[in-house]
Design a protein around this motif. Structure first.
Motif, PDB file in Angstrom:
ATOM      1  N   ASP A  61      -8.665 -16.723 114.276  1.00  0.00           N
ATOM      2  CA  ASP A  61      -7.401 -17.424 114.460  1.00  0.00           C
ATOM      3  C   ASP A  61      -6.363 -16.675 113.638  1.00  0.00           C
ATOM      4  O   ASP A  61      -6.255 -16.882 112.423  1.00  0.00           O
ATOM      5  CB  ASP A  61      -7.533 -18.884 114.005  1.00  0.00           C
ATOM      6  CG  ASP A  61      -6.257 -19.692 114.215  1.00  0.00           C
ATOM      7  OD1 ASP A  61      -5.163 -19.084 114.317  1.00  0.00           O
ATOM      8  OD2 ASP A  61      -6.335 -20.937 114.260  1.00  0.00           O
ATOM      9  N   THR A  62      -5.625 -15.806 114.281  1.00  0.00           N
ATOM     10  CA  THR A  62      -4.726 -14.927 113.541  1.00  0.00           C
ATOM     11  C   THR A  62      -3.612 -15.698 112.835  1.00  0.00           C
ATOM     12  O   THR A  62      -3.190 -15.310 111.741  1.00  0.00           O
ATOM     13  CB  THR A  62      -4.110 -13.861 114.462  1.00  0.00           C
ATOM     14  OG1 THR A  62      -3.502 -14.504 115.591  1.00  0.00           O
ATOM     15  CG2 THR A  62      -5.162 -12.888 114.947  1.00  0.00           C
ATOM     16  N   GLN A  63      -3.145 -16.779 113.430  1.00  0.00           N
ATOM     17  CA  GLN A  63      -2.084 -17.557 112.790  1.00  0.00           C
ATOM     18  C   GLN A  63      -2.576 -18.166 111.483  1.00  0.00           C
ATOM     19  O   GLN A  63      -1.901 -18.106 110.455  1.00  0.00           O
ATOM     20  CB  GLN A  63      -1.578 -18.660 113.713  1.00  0.00           C
ATOM     21  CG  GLN A  63      -0.443 -19.482 113.100  1.00  0.00           C
ATOM     22  CD  GLN A  63       0.114 -20.526 114.059  1.00  0.00           C
ATOM     23  OE1 GLN A  63      -0.174 -20.504 115.256  1.00  0.00           O
ATOM     24  NE2 GLN A  63       0.906 -21.452 113.522  1.00  0.00           N
ATOM     25  N   SER A  64      -3.772 -18.727 111.512  1.00  0.00           N
ATOM     26  CA  SER A  64      -4.345 -19.312 110.308  1.00  0.00           C
ATOM     27  C   SER A  64      -4.592 -18.254 109.237  1.00  0.00           C
ATOM     28  O   SER A  64      -4.296 -18.462 108.053  1.00  0.00           O
ATOM     29  CB  SER A  64      -5.664 -20.019 110.644  1.00  0.00           C
ATOM     30  OG  SER A  64      -6.305 -20.468 109.475  1.00  0.00           O
ATOM     31  N   ALA A  66      -3.044 -15.400 108.906  1.00  0.00           N
ATOM     32  CA  ALA A  66      -1.755 -14.909 108.415  1.00  0.00           C
ATOM     33  C   ALA A  66      -1.172 -15.839 107.364  1.00  0.00           C
ATOM     34  O   ALA A  66      -0.515 -15.404 106.414  1.00  0.00           O
ATOM     35  CB  ALA A  66      -0.781 -14.738 109.577  1.00  0.00           C
ATOM     36  N   GLU A  67      -1.406 -17.137 107.514  1.00  0.00           N
ATOM     37  CA  GLU A  67      -0.889 -18.108 106.551  1.00  0.00           C
ATOM     38  C   GLU A  67      -1.608 -18.016 105.211  1.00  0.00           C
ATOM     39  O   GLU A  67      -1.034 -18.331 104.171  1.00  0.00           O
ATOM     40  CB  GLU A  67      -1.030 -19.526 107.121  1.00  0.00           C
ATOM     41  CG  GLU A  67      -0.101 -19.789 108.301  1.00  0.00           C
ATOM     42  CD  GLU A  67      -0.404 -21.114 108.988  1.00  0.00           C
ATOM     43  OE1 GLU A  67      -1.418 -21.770 108.615  1.00  0.00           O
ATOM     44  OE2 GLU A  67       0.349 -21.491 109.914  1.00  0.00           O
ATOM     45  N   ASP A  87       0.090  -9.343 115.553  1.00  0.00           N
ATOM     46  CA  ASP A  87       0.351 -10.669 114.974  1.00  0.00           C
ATOM     47  C   ASP A  87       0.532 -10.591 113.460  1.00  0.00           C
ATOM     48  O   ASP A  87       1.417 -11.240 112.886  1.00  0.00           O
ATOM     49  CB  ASP A  87      -0.802 -11.621 115.307  1.00  0.00           C
ATOM     50  CG  ASP A  87      -0.846 -11.997 116.784  1.00  0.00           C
ATOM     51  OD1 ASP A  87       0.150 -11.749 117.488  1.00  0.00           O
ATOM     52  OD2 ASP A  87      -1.890 -12.513 117.228  1.00  0.00           O
ATOM     53  N   ALA A  91       3.931 -11.196 111.043  1.00  0.00           N
ATOM     54  CA  ALA A  91       3.928 -12.166 109.942  1.00  0.00           C
ATOM     55  C   ALA A  91       4.195 -11.504 108.595  1.00  0.00           C
ATOM     56  O   ALA A  91       4.171 -12.182 107.555  1.00  0.00           O
ATOM     57  CB  ALA A  91       2.587 -12.894 109.909  1.00  0.00           C
ATOM     58  N   LYS A  93       2.336  -9.169 107.083  1.00  0.00           N
ATOM     59  CA  LYS A  93       1.120  -8.930 106.319  1.00  0.00           C
ATOM     60  C   LYS A  93       0.709  -7.451 106.403  1.00  0.00           C
ATOM     61  O   LYS A  93       1.024  -6.759 107.355  1.00  0.00           O
ATOM     62  CB  LYS A  93      -0.029  -9.800 106.853  1.00  0.00           C
ATOM     63  CG  LYS A  93       0.304 -11.275 106.908  1.00  0.00           C
ATOM     64  CD  LYS A  93       0.657 -11.830 105.516  1.00  0.00           C
ATOM     65  CE  LYS A  93       1.010 -13.317 105.588  1.00  0.00           C
ATOM     66  NZ  LYS A  93       1.317 -13.892 104.267  1.00  0.00           N
TER      67      LYS A  93
END
Length: 346
Positions: A61-64, A66-67, A87, A91, A93
């Motif tokens: 889960d790239t969004q998770s 990245a956070e 992604d 973000a 990163k």
């Protein structure tokens, strides 16, 4: 602490990253992904890590990630990393890709040799080839690293002093390289079955190995002109290690001692490159489990050639150790951090 994530944590390079980063004083591993073993504890899949990692493997889960992460290591096959890198870059990163997707200056060359259309050429254009001994200044400012291949690392470091100083004929370079079976990855493949590779020794992909254009790209930069190489890889029935024997014709008459002095000066500030004395040629056991590249050489005055022997551990200096060395540079740490240990012997 640097918050790190690994996408593809259960391949050999992913496991090696965890082995190294578990003792890194400035890193906390906060996300490990696996398609095959998701929802399982890492130390139940790899009991060798018991007491060092209690992480539960996640679905990607790239969004998770990245956070939670400052840096992502992508230990994925070529062609698979691009969307992840896109992604993560969006973000803000830092990304270190252990595959081939961000190693090439010319996207067309990548697409020709890997038979994949590159989806993020803009990101490839700003990525840095992550060989610290050659590109340290660029790595310090980079946010996307194309981590070098294992064969290229051994060959480029083996030839760099000669090419940088114009001491060999650039159309005469031959690299005869041997690799342990772990270089083929953890997936099932008939060529790596015990009965197929044990007590066997073979050449493969002669004249067409995908590392060839990567090697030529970096050697040409060092030489300041085009370099063409004859590169032949071999599979050896051992787990780890690469030994490259490299041949090139000298442009003038040099002695072995003169070239050894050149190499010692060239690598005098490089902790991870060890130049051996006259008459001593490195063996894979001398770098086993470490981030070192060991080099020895001799001049064959009869043929006018130099013969260089270069050895690395394909999973460490050839992959995960070099990735950590790059991470250290990107975050302003001493590049030896977490990597300054003696190789395993015997």
């Amino acid at each position: 602490m640097i918050k790190a994530g690994i996408i593809g944590a259960t391949g050999y390079t992913g496991v090696e990253l965890i082995r190294i980063l578990s003792r890194h004083p400035e890193v906390e591993l906060v996300g490990l992904t696996s398609q095959t073993y998701s929802q399982q504890r890492f130390d139940s899949v790899f009991p060798s890590t018991g007491g060092f990692s209690e992480a539960v493997l996640e679905v990607q889960d790239t969004q998770s990630l990245a956070e939670r992460c400052d840096v992502i290591f992508t230990a994925l096959p070529h062609g698979v990393s691009m969307e992840v890198v896109q992604d993560m870059a969006a973000a803000g990163k830092k990304v270190i890709d252990l595959g081939a997707d961000y190693r090439f200056d010319d996207i067309k060359t990548y697409e020709e040799w890997y038979k994949v259309t590159h989806k993020t050429p803009d990101l490839a254009a700003r990525s840095v080839y992550g060989l610290p001994e050659i590109n340290r200044k660029l790595i310090l400012e980079a946010d996307i690293i194309g981590n070098p291949g294992c064969y290229p690392t051994s060959i480029i470091l083996g030839l760099a002093p000669l090419l940088k100083n114009g001491m060999v004929k650039t159309d005469t370079v031959i690299a005869d390289s041997k690799s342990g079976v772990s270089g083929g990855g953890r997936g099932l493949n008939l060529a790596f079955h015990y009965a197929e590779c044990n007590e066997n020794f073979k050449a493969y992909n002669i004249g067409g190995h995908r590392h060839t254009p990567e090697i030529e790209q970096e050697l040409s930069k060092l030489a300041g002109t085009g370099v063409t190489i004859s590169f032949t890889p071999h599979l050896v029935p051992m787990t780890r290690g690469i030994l490259s024997t490299i041949y090139a014709s000298l442009v003038n008459s040099y002695s072995t001692d003169e070239l050894l002095e050149l190499y010692k000066n060239f690598y005098s500030e490089e902790f991870f490159v060890r130049v051996h004395p006259r008459g001593q040629y490195p063996q894979t056991k001398w770098v086993y489990g470490s981030n070192f590249c060991d080099i020895g050489l001799t001049v064959d005055s009869r043929t006018g050639r130099v013969v260089v022997v270069s050895t690395i551990d394909n999973l460490v200096k050839g992959a995960s150790g070099q990735a950590v060395q790059n991470m250290n540079l990107m975050f302003g740490l001493n590049e030896k951090t977490g990597l300054d240990y003696v190789p395993v012997f015997p």
